[in-house]
Write a protein that holds these residues in place. Structure first.
Motif, mmCIF file in Angstrom:
data_model
loop_
_atom_site.group_PDB
_atom_site.id
_atom_site.type_symbol
_atom_site.label_atom_id
_atom_site.label_comp_id
_atom_site.label_asym_id
_atom_site.label_seq_id
_atom_site.Cartn_x
_atom_site.Cartn_y
_atom_site.Cartn_z
ATOM 1 N N TYR A 106 59.069 -2.543 6.067
ATOM 2 C CA TYR A 106 60.487 -2.768 5.772
ATOM 3 C C TYR A 106 60.981 -1.854 4.651
ATOM 4 N N VAL A 156 55.721 6.185 12.227
ATOM 5 C CA VAL A 156 55.810 4.751 12.513
ATOM 6 C C VAL A 156 54.846 4.006 11.598
ATOM 7 N N TYR A 206 60.367 4.657 11.343
ATOM 8 C CA TYR A 206 60.271 3.569 12.308
ATOM 9 C C TYR A 206 59.232 2.578 11.796
ATOM 10 N N GLY A 207 59.504 1.296 11.992
ATOM 11 C CA GLY A 207 58.583 0.297 11.474
ATOM 12 C C GLY A 207 58.492 -0.907 12.400
ATOM 13 N N PHE A 208 57.271 -1.432 12.535
ATOM 14 C CA PHE A 208 57.050 -2.582 13.413
ATOM 15 C C PHE A 208 56.157 -3.580 12.678
ATOM 16 N N HIS A 209 56.777 -4.681 12.273
ATOM 17 C CA HIS A 209 56.083 -5.770 11.588
ATOM 18 C C HIS A 209 55.667 -6.750 12.682
ATOM 19 N N THR A 210 54.415 -6.794 13.036
ATOM 20 C CA THR A 210 54.004 -7.507 14.257
ATOM 21 C C THR A 210 53.499 -8.913 13.956
ATOM 22 N N ILE A 211 52.368 -9.290 14.509
ATOM 23 C CA ILE A 211 51.854 -10.649 14.293
ATOM 24 C C ILE A 211 50.489 -10.579 13.619
ATOM 25 N N HIS A 212 50.045 -11.728 13.163
ATOM 26 C CA HIS A 212 48.903 -11.784 12.255
ATOM 27 C C HIS A 212 47.622 -11.220 12.874
ATOM 28 N N ARG A 230 47.042 -8.489 14.493
ATOM 29 C CA ARG A 230 47.061 -7.722 15.752
ATOM 30 C C ARG A 230 47.606 -6.308 15.609
ATOM 31 N N ARG A 273 54.478 -6.527 4.814
ATOM 32 C CA ARG A 273 55.920 -6.325 4.640
ATOM 33 C C ARG A 273 56.241 -4.841 4.424
ATOM 34 N N PHE A 295 48.755 -3.222 18.603
ATOM 35 C CA PHE A 295 50.083 -2.623 18.772
ATOM 36 C C PHE A 295 50.008 -1.118 18.534
#
Lengths: 356, 687
Positions: free
Chosen positions: A67, A54, A72-78, A80, A64, A84
């Motif tokens: 992508y 991941v 598995y990939g999770f582009h979250t928020i600034h 944080r 980025r 996660f």
């Protein structure tokens, strides 16, 4: 990591297997391309399984990254991503998690989370791409920009002192701290060492932002004269740099008077043992004090310390949580009906109360 | 609490006399009594109240409680703003509020008396510890003359004696110093209260022995104090206004009962929800009043597959919970208003990546830090609208401690079925208040097992955003072979989930997110009390359930066609709510805010809802609502709705919580006074 490992169909991958069908949207010439390739080259070496891998990121150019990796990939928020990643690892410690962040994402808006994931020692790899600038928001100075950096938000030059990512990591209690740079051929070795480390492995990767902060690392990253300005550290090996062809061989010595590192000349010799006579230190990746000294060396007077600076594993957060849960659950029954009826209860039959 | 028993009016037949314990001997036994314990925040009043609640429940009375305490952990001793109080309403009939005015007040010091006396019913009994009525304490309570001597207590029955000295005497054999001995004062008082209402002391004795297992001498001293207080009742009855009152058990639905607070019920409901979803639970929290109790409860339930994570901040708490949900667990986070605000951006991400998540908001008075320990319902807008972008999310509101259990399960069901974050609203009142609770049988709840995608869902292709009939996308656990994909907060293609900013796609995705939530399957709205049509619908949500129910009943008994409608599903609203409200001539919406649900109702249903607001940090009193309902039947035009003023009868009292800066040792004014034990060397400490 050149040993032969028996082929295993499940995890035998090539660089191609780690490429996605997504168009890469970084600027042409961006250092991120080189880092992406280095990671994609390293993952097959690690026999990593894309289904079990991941990539978690925050926000910014570096973030980025997921992508473009076929896992598995999770582009979250600034800022944080560490939080996660912590939740993912606690929910499924078997997952191989790589966190990708930048100097703004990891040290400015997300500095608090980065500190805590390192302190807790969550078992994952943290790649902090340091380009000393905010790229995606069009070039404002970042917490690692050097004093005097001229940007749209600091037209007269920045005045505040920059943060040192590796010193921050050590200060937060990191058990693995390493450095590399985007186009370095040694970057995969650093990634391999980080992956082998059980616990939070922090890697600062100097990355060239060709649009907003071009060539700020040129002084040490340029191939020309690299050996004189880069100190690649190997545990158990003397801390030597330079070459006889250029400025001569040099090393780092501890000056006991000032309790600081000094650059010393190592006279050329046929035996090759003169570094000992010159008092050059042998790198000990388990020495935290030495690690602090190495990351604080001012570049110029000293070479840039690169490679594995500190690697001293300790118990991971997940292991602690799992052990605690196992202990707390031991011999306990998990019947919900009994839980609900816990404590002091009474039964009501008909109209009369009947305390029990 | 909800039972099948008919609810009688709260007022006795002769309202003038009141059902006070003081005159109980002369009259028939009252069917309900309100007792308020008040003392310094270090006097252990919450503990006394909690144990009295337990004994009341064991005696078979129905009950409701209202704990009220200052925001300061150890406010300077003896001050008005340091008063802590616990009110309990109990009786042999159904109880649905903590009661309006107390019949009995226990005042452990002058400040507690001053703050609470006005609330006491005329002719009510006040029990006073004269040992604390020193010049210094009277000054701190801003009494210019001693109320015990100046005749100002003439309207009430007064039982004033030196509880401090009697406690010291009772625990003398255990060799404690005066300071330690006085820490048992609350147990002495509890013993007296147990005598007054003919209660068994044994459960308290057992509790003390268990609590002080490692310090048997402390347990023995406390038990001695309890026994002494109890014995004193016998003596005092002979000479003073004290009377023993017996309230027969309430008629309740047969079954197994326990007491439960809202925080406990939410914790248990979340565990039940996780089991019904067949998922391990991950709870990310950060300390905040009044939500921390949920973290504390769940931290002790690890054997139920619960992982609790005290994060570095509110943001990390929700982000870690989303991370756990991404990895296949039931993610839960919990906070109160200010913390919920910090979590807003992450909620948007959970909406964007469509992962299940339960967010519990134990509301408190706001804005900003506001009133950390007081109750309010002012986060409704935040729950429904408080995120950037068009970010719809189901919102469920609990009406009572026991109801919080069912609401937590409902939140888990919606979150997993629709792959969405869900906000569960409770408030400080529900979180702290206790009520008897008929222990539910988990078998009565239909399971809703979560399903994970195991293979490609479009031939041999994976489409991570391909929706099912509910509008939900598949839940795909990392670690599943062959289903690697990327998700994130950037707008994504309607099926592949790949980055896609194109205008048509954003329109499609905005619509998909909206229609998924508006189409959430929720039960039709029922009428809590009364008919389906009538002159007036009183529409409530959350913790106003008890007082609205009682006030509506009183007007129905007066022959008015008033109905009580209590809405659990705040967003989306039940499909029939508009039609239902259209059947009433008038709609009144009482809320502990400036009219937030009223605005939602007007907007969504085009109904002419009138607002009745109360924003003093105090819950509604039955009498206040009764008066407000009466405005619809008084023949005067235009006086309906409006604002209910602060109520001096209620907790917190008028002077309590008021810090005008004149106290020399007030926190944040005096140097070093915030350090417990330094500023108040002689202070009694909570047991």
């Amino acid at each position: 990591m050149n040993e032969m490992t028996p082929p295993n169909a499940a995890t035998a991958t090539t660089l191609k297997d780690w490429e996605t069908d997504q168009e890469v949207r970084w600027c042409p010439g961006c250092g991120d391309y080189a880092i992406l390739k280095a990671v994609q080259r390293t993952l097959p070496q690690l026999r990593a399984d894309p289904a079990n891998t991941v990539f978690v990121s925050g926000i910014g150019c570096s973030s980025r990254f997921p992508y473009y990796i076929e896992s598995y990939g999770f582009h979250t928020i600034h800022g944080r991503a560490p939080a996660f990643a912590t939740g993912i690892k606690l929910a499924n410690p078997e997952l191989d998690v790589w966190m990708v962040t930048g100097d703004g994402d990891g040290l400015s808006i997300g500095g608090n989370h980065l500190m805590h994931i390192l302190r807790r020692n969550v078992n994952l790899q943290i790649l902090l791409f340091n380009n000393e600038i905010y790229g995606l928001t069009k070039g404002q100075y970042s917490p690692t920009s050097r004093v005097g950096t001229t940007t749209p938000s600091t037209p007269l030059g920045s005045v505040d002192a920059p943060a040192n990512p590796c010193a921050f990591a050590l200060g937060a209690g990191a058990r693995f701290v390493a450095r590399g740079f985007d186009v370095s051929k040694n970057l995969p070795d650093v990634l391999v060492a980080a992956h082998a480390h059980q616990g939070a492995a922090f890697i600062e990767i100097f990355q060239n932002c060709v649009v907003y902060n071009k060539d700020v690392f040129e002084a040490f990253a340029s191939p020309k004269g690299a050996e004189d300005r880069q100190l690649w550290l190997t545990h158990g090996e003397p801390m030597l740099f330079g070459s006889e062809k250029s400025c001569g061989i040099k090393g780092l010595r501890l000056d006991p008077e000032s309790f600081s590192l000094k650059v010393v000349e190592v006279p050329p010799s046929d035996s090759g043992a003169d570094w000992q006579a010159a008092g050059v230190l042998v790198h000990n990746a388990r020495n935290r004090t030495l690690a602090h000294m190495l990351v604080e060396m001012p570049f110029g007077a000293f070479p840039m310390a690169l490679g594995v600076i500190y690697d001293h594993p300790a118990a991971t957060f997940e292991a602690g949580i799992i052990a605690e849960r196992a202990k707390a659950s031991e011999g306990k029954d998990s019947s919900l009906a009994r839980l609900l009826a816990k404590g002091q209860t009474w039964t009501v039959s008909g109209t009369a109360a009947d305390p029990i | 609490m909800a039972t099948q028993a008919a609810e009688k009016p709260a007022q006795p037949a002769n309202p003038g006399a009141g059902p006070s314990a003081a005159n109980a001997r002369a009259e028939a036994s009252p069917d309900a009594v309100v007792v308020r314990f008040a003392g310094d925040s270090g006097d252990g009043m919450q503990l006394t109240g909690g144990q009295f609640t337990l004994s009341t429940a064991l005696a078979g009375n129905d009950l409701a409680t209202f704990p009220d305490f200052p925001a300061e952990i150890r406010a300077p001793q003896g001050t008005l703003f340091g008063v802590s109080a616990f009110q309990i309403n109990f009786g042999s009939r159904q109880i649905s509020t903590a009661g309006d005015a107390p019949d009995v007040l226990v005042a452990m010091n002058p400040a507690a008396l001053k703050v609470n006396l006005e609330a006491l019913k005329p002719g009510g009994l006040v029990i006073i510890d004269t040992g604390e009525f020193t010049k210094r304490n009277l000054d701190k309570a801003k009494y210019t003359s001693n109320p015990l001597e100046d005749g100002s207590l003439a309207r009430w029955d007064v039982l004033a004696f030196d509880i401090s000295a009697l406690t010291i005497q009772a625990v003398k054999p255990f060799g404690l110093g005066n300071k330690d001995a006085l820490r048992s004062k609350n147990m002495w008082t509890l013993g007296l209260a147990l005598w007054m209402f003919d209660r068994d002391r044994q459960p308290i004795v057992d509790w003390l022995n268990a609590k002080f297992r490692k310090k048997p001498e402390i347990a023995a001293a406390n038990i001695a104090a309890l026994d002494a207080g109890h014995a004193y009742g016998e003596t005092a009855e002979l000479s003073g206004p004290l009377r023993k009152t017996f309230l027969p058990p309430a008629v309740q639905e047969p079954g197994l009962y326990r007491t439960v607070t809202g925080a406990e019920a939410i914790s248990l409901g979340l565990v039940a929800g996780a089991q019904l979803a067949e998922l391990p639970m991950f709870f990310g929290g950060y300390p905040i009043t009044p939500a921390s109790a949920i973290l504390h409860h769940l931290a002790r339930l690890k054997e139920f597959g619960v992982t609790t994570f005290q994060a570095e901040d509110e943001i990390a708490a929700i982000c870690a919970a989303i991370g756990a949900a991404y990895a296949g667990q039931l993610g839960v986070t919990s906070s109160s208003g200010p913390g919920i605000a910090l979590k807003g951006e992450a909620m948007g991400l959970a909406i964007m990546v469509e992962l299940p998540l339960v967010i519990v908001n134990s509301q408190r008075g706001g804005p900003s830090t506001g009133l950390p320990t007081k109750t309010e319902q002012s986060d409704l807008y935040q729950a429904v609208y408080g995120r950037n972008g068009d970010a719809p999310m189901p919102v469920v509101a609990a009406r009572s401690p026991g109801d919080a259990f069912d609401c937590a399960i409902e939140a888990c069901r919606l979150a997993t079925r629709y792959m969405t974050p869900v906000m569960l609203l409770t408030d400080g009142y529900i979180a702290n208040a206790a009520e008897p609770w008929k222990v539910p049988d988990p078998e009565d709840y239909a399971p809703f097992p979560a399903r994970f995608l195991e293979a490609p869902n479009a031939g041999d292709q994976l489409l991570p955003y391909k929706r099912n009939a509910d509008g939900a996308r598949p839940w795909i656990k990392p670690g599943t072979p062959g289903l690697m994909h990327r998700i994130g907060g950037i707008e994504k293609h309607v099926e592949t989930g790949n980055i896609d900013y194109s205008p048509a796609n954003h329109q499609l995705m905005t619509d998909a997110r909206q229609s998924k939530i508006s189409g959430v399957e929720i039960p039709l709205q029922e009428v809590a009390v009364g008919e389906q049509t009538g002159e007036l619908a009183v529409v409530g949500w959350g913790s106003t359930y008890g007082p609205i129910r009682q006030a509506v009943r009183r007007w129905r008994e007066k022959g008015r066609a008033v109905s009580h409608i209590h809405v659990r599903h705040i967003w989306p609203l039940p499909a029939n709510l508009g039609e239902l409200l259209a059947g009433f001539d008038n709609v009144l919406v009482p809320e502990m805010n400036t009219g937030q649900f009223k605005t939602v109702l007007r907007d969504q249903l085009l109904v002419d809802a009138q607002s009745l607001t109360k924003t003093s940090g105090q819950p509604f009193q039955i009498a206040e609502l009764e008066t407000a309902i009466g405005k619809y039947f008084d023949g005067i035009e235009g006086n309906e709705g409006g604002e209910v003023p602060p109520n001096s009868q209620q907790l917190p009292g008028r002077e309590q919580g008021h810090d005008d800066g004149t106290q020399p040792d007030a926190p944040f004014h005096g140097a070093g006074s915030a350090l417990p034990g330094e500023a108040n060397p002689n202070k009694a400490v909570n047991q």
